[in-house]
Design an enzyme around this catalytic site. Structure first.
Site, mmCIF file in Angstrom:
data_model
loop_
_atom_site.group_PDB
_atom_site.id
_atom_site.type_symbol
_atom_site.label_atom_id
_atom_site.label_comp_id
_atom_site.label_asym_id
_atom_site.label_seq_id
_atom_site.Cartn_x
_atom_site.Cartn_y
_atom_site.Cartn_z
ATOM 1 N N HIS A 116 1.341 14.945 12.022
ATOM 2 C CA HIS A 116 1.181 13.489 11.941
ATOM 3 C C HIS A 116 -0.109 13.157 11.199
ATOM 4 O O HIS A 116 -1.153 13.760 11.439
ATOM 5 C CB HIS A 116 1.135 12.920 13.360
ATOM 6 C CG HIS A 116 1.155 11.435 13.429
ATOM 7 N ND1 HIS A 116 0.028 10.675 13.627
ATOM 8 C CD2 HIS A 116 2.187 10.559 13.340
ATOM 9 C CE1 HIS A 116 0.353 9.401 13.658
ATOM 10 N NE2 HIS A 116 1.655 9.292 13.494
ATOM 11 N N SER A 140 8.887 10.238 10.125
ATOM 12 C CA SER A 140 8.467 10.226 11.525
ATOM 13 C C SER A 140 9.673 10.543 12.409
ATOM 14 O O SER A 140 10.787 10.708 11.925
ATOM 15 C CB SER A 140 7.853 8.877 11.899
ATOM 16 O OG SER A 140 8.786 7.839 11.746
ATOM 17 N N ASP A 174 0.649 -1.980 5.151
ATOM 18 C CA ASP A 174 1.034 -0.708 5.766
ATOM 19 C C ASP A 174 2.029 -1.068 6.854
ATOM 20 O O ASP A 174 1.665 -1.656 7.866
ATOM 21 C CB ASP A 174 -0.205 -0.014 6.350
ATOM 22 C CG ASP A 174 0.124 1.323 6.998
ATOM 23 O OD1 ASP A 174 1.312 1.696 7.075
ATOM 24 O OD2 ASP A 174 -0.821 2.015 7.440
ATOM 25 N N MET A 175 3.297 -0.762 6.617
ATOM 26 C CA MET A 175 4.331 -1.236 7.529
ATOM 27 C C MET A 175 5.326 -0.152 7.906
ATOM 28 O O MET A 175 5.667 0.703 7.098
ATOM 29 C CB MET A 175 5.103 -2.390 6.885
ATOM 30 C CG MET A 175 5.699 -2.056 5.523
ATOM 31 S SD MET A 175 6.894 -3.271 4.922
ATOM 32 C CE MET A 175 8.424 -2.585 5.565
ATOM 33 N N ALA A 176 5.725 -0.184 9.153
ATOM 34 C CA ALA A 176 6.867 0.615 9.568
ATOM 35 C C ALA A 176 8.122 -0.065 9.051
ATOM 36 O O ALA A 176 8.125 -1.272 8.782
ATOM 37 C CB ALA A 176 6.918 0.729 11.084
ATOM 38 N N LYS A 224 18.548 -4.221 5.840
ATOM 39 C CA LYS A 224 17.510 -4.045 4.826
ATOM 40 C C LYS A 224 16.485 -2.992 5.275
ATOM 41 O O LYS A 224 16.098 -2.108 4.504
ATOM 42 C CB LYS A 224 16.825 -5.378 4.535
ATOM 43 C CG LYS A 224 17.772 -6.419 3.939
ATOM 44 C CD LYS A 224 17.075 -7.750 3.702
ATOM 45 C CE LYS A 224 18.048 -8.779 3.151
ATOM 46 N NZ LYS A 224 17.410 -10.094 2.921
ATOM 47 N N GLN A 307 -5.612 -9.133 4.331
ATOM 48 C CA GLN A 307 -6.827 -9.945 4.461
ATOM 49 C C GLN A 307 -7.326 -10.001 5.894
ATOM 50 O O GLN A 307 -8.520 -9.828 6.159
ATOM 51 C CB GLN A 307 -6.567 -11.364 3.944
ATOM 52 C CG GLN A 307 -7.803 -12.249 3.969
ATOM 53 C CD GLN A 307 -7.569 -13.603 3.317
ATOM 54 O OE1 GLN A 307 -6.437 -13.961 2.973
ATOM 55 N NE2 GLN A 307 -8.626 -14.376 3.136
#
Length: 349
Positions: A116, A140, A174-176, A224, A307
């Protein structure tokens, strides 16, 4: 409680070194973790240390990896992490991708056989700080029900992106590919907080609000998100000749085993396209444009991606980073770990 950033990094580094990592590798892992906590991504910060420490102590993370970088073309390469600390391998692989992109305009580096690696935002920021565009994706654990499915197949399979503006600022996300990352569920458990009913499902496939009832996560935006997590799995698993889909190793099944995870970094040099100065000017203009849009009811402004995390980081620099008391007590204790994660069902109470 709140703790000064450097102190938090130091006690995490000390714990990871005691678990078996070299000083330099422990320092890199701690740097990635404190980056996450400083930006409010607590699901990938200090709360992960005990899990890493247990896996290191039991041999599931190679404390003395033999890293190998193989340049396969002018713009392509692979980096074999030898199942060492994923944070270290991913950082070094991004360093190599940055060098290649500066020379040839673009680079794609596949990172093979790692553990990880934490918050992907850290690695895309490496590129943005060098006036480059950074993209990173990784595999993951299979814990997400695909759209229309009743059992998990893919993981949360995150995607990160960063592009530089002027004055050291950058747009970033930064997204899952799930509504929320699994770490957010763990964070809610650690604080005994409820979760929204759109994040996950229970054993009957019904919406879960108690984080201890979660048995699978939901893809973002239905089909999606399902498509995006498939794309990430192909780019960071199938493309690199690694296990994929529900064959990806579990984080908790056997902490003595190596995980053999995959990650892909893509770095683009704007100088080869539109020129770096004009590019950075336009990114800064994008930030300004977004901030000046009329906000919707209930919002004080429109923020550009990344931001609020950057502002939170600045605030934490001044006020200290907030972490759970129990995690702090563990970090300053003499215990390496409490044998809390091996063979654990991540969905269990």
């Amino acid at each position: 409680m709140r703790i000064v950033k450097q102190e938090l990094k130091d006690i995490m580094q000390n714990k990871l070194h005691k678990a078996g990592l070299t000083e330099s590798h422990a320092e890199t892992v701690a740097d990635v973790l404190v980056h996450a906590d400083a930006r409010g991504i607590h699901s990938h910060g200090a709360m992960r240390v005990e899990y890493y420490a247990e896996r290191i102590a039991k041999g599931g993370i190679n404390a003395a990896p033999d890293f190998k970088f193989d340049k396969t073309g002018p713009c392509t390469a692979t980096f074999d992490g030898d199942n060492g600390a994923g944070h270290v391998a991913a950082k070094l692989a991004m360093d190599e991708a940055i060098k290649m992109a500066k020379e040839n305009g673009i680079a794609a580096v596949g990172v093979r056989r790692i553990s990880h690696s934490g918050a992907l935002s850290y690695f895309v920021q490496q590129a943005a700080k060098e006036k480059l565009i950074g993209i990173s994706v990784c595999q993951s654990d299979p814990m997400v029900v695909p759209f229309g499915g009743a059992e998990p197949y893919y993981g949360t399979n995150p995607i990160a992106f960063a592009a530089p503006g002027n004055d050291g600022n950058f747009i970033q996300f930064d997204m899952a590919t799930t509504v929320q990352a699994w770490g957010k569920i763990l964070h809610a458990r650690s604080k005994n907080e409820q979760i929204p009913d759109t994040w996950a499902v229970n054993e009957n496939g019904e919406p879960a609000t108690d984080p201890f009832d979660v048995r699978a996560l939901l893809p973002i935006a239905g089909p999606k998100g399902y498509g995006l997590m498939m794309m990430v799995d192909i780019l960071s698993g199938v493309l690199l000749g690694l296990p994929f889909g529900n064959k990806v190793s579990s984080m908790y099944h056997d902490l003595t085993e190596h995980r053999n995870l995959g990650q892909l970094h893509i770095v683009i040099n704007p100088e080869f396209f539109t020129g770096i100065n004009g590019f950075m000017d336009n990114i800064s203009q994008t930030m300004e444009d977004l901030n000046h849009l009329k906000p919707a009811p209930g919002f004080d402004r429109v923020s550009y991606p990344g931001q609020r995390s950057a502002e939170r980081e600045k605030k934490y620099e001044e006020e200290g980073i907030e972490i759970v008391d129990d995690i702090y007590e563990y970090l300053i204790s003499d215990a390496i770990h409490h044998d809390a994660y091996d063979q654990k069902d991540p969905f269990a109470k």
